[in-house]
Design an enzyme around this catalytic site. Structure first.
Site, PDB file in Angstrom:
ATOM      1  CG  HIS A 115    -101.940 -37.153 -37.228  1.00 17.32           C
ATOM      2  ND1 HIS A 115    -102.868 -36.393 -37.307  1.00 17.32           N
ATOM      3  CD2 HIS A 115    -102.000 -38.130 -36.765  1.00 17.32           C
ATOM      4  CE1 HIS A 115    -103.835 -37.383 -36.611  1.00 17.32           C
ATOM      5  NE2 HIS A 115    -103.556 -38.515 -36.067  1.00 17.32           N
ATOM      6  CE1 TYR A 143     -97.176 -38.755 -33.175  1.00 14.23           C
ATOM      7  CE2 TYR A 143     -99.042 -38.357 -34.786  1.00 14.23           C
ATOM      8  CZ  TYR A 143     -98.087 -39.235 -34.046  1.00 14.23           C
ATOM      9  OH  TYR A 143     -98.198 -40.602 -33.996  1.00 14.23           O
TER      10      TYR A 143
HETATM   11  C1  15L Z   1    -101.429 -41.352 -34.645  1.00 13.42           C
HETATM   12  O1  15L Z   1    -100.444 -41.187 -35.348  1.00 13.42           O
HETATM   13  C2  15L Z   1    -101.512 -40.900 -33.406  1.00 13.42           C
HETATM   14  O2  15L Z   1    -100.401 -41.619 -32.677  1.00 13.42           O
HETATM   15  C3  15L Z   1    -102.919 -41.648 -32.449  1.00 13.42           C
HETATM   16  O3  15L Z   1    -102.929 -41.081 -31.207  1.00 13.42           O
HETATM   17  C4  15L Z   1    -104.004 -41.310 -33.550  1.00 13.42           C
HETATM   18  O4  15L Z   1    -104.390 -40.128 -33.211  1.00 13.42           O
HETATM   19  C5  15L Z   1    -104.096 -41.764 -34.916  1.00 13.42           C
HETATM   20  O5  15L Z   1    -102.843 -41.293 -35.229  1.00 13.42           O
HETATM   21  C6  15L Z   1    -105.150 -41.434 -35.555  1.00 13.42           C
HETATM   22  O6  15L Z   1    -105.185 -40.468 -36.639  1.00 13.42           O
HETATM   23  O7  15L Z   1    -106.419 -41.669 -35.397  1.00 13.42           O
END
Ligand code: 15L
Length: 277
Positions: A115, A143
């Site tokens: 992300h 995030y």
């Molecule tokens: C992440 O970084 C998250 O912590 C997790 O909740 C998922 O959303 C994952 O990425 C993802 O992109 O599938």
């Protein structure tokens, strides 16, 4: 090697602690919750945003010999307000890095995330190139902003203090892929252990950013930087493709399908920066 793992009671932390122990490492766990039943090794119930508490952990560990590496997995794993995010991703990382500098611990392995670049167009769209680790930061959420900021902090400490750091931009850490997007982004449990083991043991990585995914046939992200530090994933989400594709595409599949961050890009994740409700 002697390794301190934060977030050791969490979903990835549990798998990584067990896996590193099985591979012969001496693993200590740190988390805000008490020691899980059966944990082998030292345990510290500590908030890693508290610098005094973190320093005390390093003092305690140092009494029985040098620590070789810190694996920082603790953090809020999803969207939250910007102050919560900065606390969870950046302040905790800073507290650990300062303690490492004070105690001459030189290897840091960080659970970053896809992300950090989640708003980048997906490489399975026409004319969109694959995503390398040199892609410009393009977070999809606060995030993601937290992960970008933590990676920048790591870079600063590598340059100032000559640490060795591996930032793992993890995809979707799950027992098995569940959605169409996961056919590209899945990181299996066994590959997560392989990745962290490689990140802890790679000779002289300097500052390395790698994508944390399995050897997925449909991957959008470059596995080359991971291979360069000795990460050789063995699993492939393609083994689950038939089951996933036999279900009808959902509305989310369509909305998510333009950017690598998937659901995090959608309006469901929009919120005011300072709203912690
Ligand atoms: C992440 O970084 C998250 O912590 C997790 O909740 C998922 O959303 C994952 O990425 C993802 O992109 O599938």
């Amino acid at each position: 090697m002697r390794v301190l793992v934060t977030g050791a009671a969490g979903s990835i932390g549990t798998v990584v602690c067990n896996g590193l122990t099985d591979r012969g490492h001496d693993v200590s766990g740190l988390d805000r919750v008490v020691e899980p039943e059966g944990f082998v090794g030292a345990w510290f119930t500590v908030d890693c945003a508290d610098p005094d508490a973190v320093a005390a952990v390093f003092d305690a560990l140092e009494r029985s010999g040098p620590v070789d590496a810190v694996v920082h997995l603790a953090s809020i794993p999803t969207e939250a307000s910007l102050p919560e995010i900065l606390h969870s991703h950046v302040v905790t990382t800073a507290a650990l890095l300062d303690a490492m500098v004070d105690h001459a611990v030189s290897r840091f392995v960080y659970a970053s995330s896809n992300h950090a670049v989640g708003r980048t167009p997906r490489a399975d769209l026409p004319d969109v190139p694959g995503l390398g680790v040199d892609a410009a930061p393009r977070p999809d959420t606060f995030y993601g902003v937290g992960k970008v900021a933590a990676e920048a902090l790591l870079r600063l400490y590598v340059d100032r203090h000559d640490l060795d750091v591996v930032a793992m931009r993890i995809g979707s850490f799950l027992p098995q892929p569940e959605t169409r997007r996961h056919l590209a982004t899945w990181l299996s449990h066994d590959d997560a252990v392989r990745l962290v083991d490689a990140a802890v043991t790679a000779p002289d990585p300097g500052f390395a950013v790698v994508y944390g995914i399995s050897a997925n046939t449909r991957a959008w992200w470059d596995l080359g930087p991971g291979r360069a530090i000795g990460y050789h994933p063995q699993d492939d989400a393609e083994d689950f493709a038939a089951g996933i594709e036999s279900t009808a595409p959902t509305h989310d599949d369509e909305v998510e399908s333009r950017y690598v961050g998937g659901p995090f890009v959608t309006e469901r994740f929009y919120r005011p920066a300072l709203d912690s409700s």
